[in-house]
Design an enzyme around this catalytic site. Structure first.
Site, PDB file in Angstrom:
ATOM      1  N   THR A  52       8.311  28.147  18.911  1.00 28.20           N
ATOM      2  CA  THR A  52       7.699  29.007  19.924  1.00 28.20           C
ATOM      3  C   THR A  52       8.184  30.436  19.719  1.00 28.20           C
ATOM      4  OG1 THR A  52       9.483  28.569  21.494  1.00 28.20           O
ATOM      5  CG2 THR A  52       7.501  27.198  21.676  1.00 28.20           C
ATOM      6  N   THR A  55      10.517  22.825  24.562  1.00 29.37           N
ATOM      7  CA  THR A  55       9.458  23.665  24.004  1.00 29.37           C
ATOM      8  C   THR A  55       8.861  22.961  22.797  1.00 29.37           C
ATOM      9  OG1 THR A  55      10.807  24.844  22.377  1.00 29.37           O
ATOM     10  CG2 THR A  55      10.796  25.722  24.632  1.00 29.37           C
ATOM     11  N   ASP A  56       7.706  23.415  22.392  1.00 25.36           N
ATOM     12  CA  ASP A  56       7.160  22.959  21.116  1.00 25.36           C
ATOM     13  C   ASP A  56       7.961  23.667  20.027  1.00 25.36           C
ATOM     14  OD1 ASP A  56       5.544  21.781  19.199  1.00 25.36           O
ATOM     15  OD2 ASP A  56       3.689  22.292  20.232  1.00 25.36           O
ATOM     16  N   TRP A  57       7.872  23.209  18.809  1.00 28.11           N
ATOM     17  CA  TRP A  57       8.630  23.785  17.699  1.00 28.11           C
ATOM     18  C   TRP A  57       8.095  25.173  17.372  1.00 28.11           C
ATOM     19  CZ3 TRP A  57      12.470  20.983  14.929  1.00 28.11           C
ATOM     20  CH2 TRP A  57      12.712  19.711  15.460  1.00 28.11           C
ATOM     21  N   TYR A 108       2.201  25.744  22.872  1.00 27.38           N
ATOM     22  CA  TYR A 108       2.415  27.061  22.276  1.00 27.38           C
ATOM     23  C   TYR A 108       1.737  28.182  23.053  1.00 27.38           C
ATOM     24  CZ  TYR A 108       4.010  25.115  17.798  1.00 27.38           C
ATOM     25  OH  TYR A 108       4.704  24.482  16.810  1.00 27.38           O
TER      26      TYR A 108
END
Length: 138
Positions: free
Chosen positions: A76, A72-74, A41
């Protein structure tokens, strides 16, 4: 760090980044050859990790030769066009009703391509990496 992890900015010199923080990831990428990796993040030297061209295309894909999928991370808080241009392939979804100010209602990559916000070759490269990974599940 969990507090303010989506807005924290990890300021680090190139030497410390490479010799300390990225060293373990480099070993994993080169020895284990993972099919997929996920960005974090936080920002790294002022740039969101999910849209950091130097980290993803420069170091990960360029120097280390990684050819897998980067996601990506969740949730973002970065534009998908910037993430794809930096080498991310998949943007994990966001809960649109619970997000940051001025967030888009949806991501329309067709419109981004049409309006030249996203280069077609970038979208093709991401799709190719995703399809290549999917082909490994035989």
């Amino acid at each position: 760090k969990e507090i303010n992890r989506k807005a924290s900015d990890s300021r680090v010199s190139q030497r410390a980044l490479r010799e300390i923080y990225l060293r373990g990831f480099e070993i994993v990428v080169k020895k284990a050859k993972p099919w997929a990796l996920m960005t974090s993040y936080n920002l790294v030297n002022g740039i969101p990790a999910s849209a950091n061209w130097e980290s993803i295309n420069g170091i990960l894909r360029g120097e280390w030769g990684y050819d897998g999928v980067v996601m990506t991370d969740w949730w973002t808080h970065t534009n998908i066009e910037d993430e794809l241009a930096a080498g991310s392939d998949v943007k994990m979804p966001e809960h649109i009703t619970y997000t940051w100010d001025d967030a888009p209602d949806a991501y329309n990559l067709t419109e981004s391509l049409y309006n030249s916000k996203l280069d077609r070759s970038v979208a093709h490269a991401a799709a190719r990496r995703i399809l290549t990974m999917m082909g490994k599940f035989e």
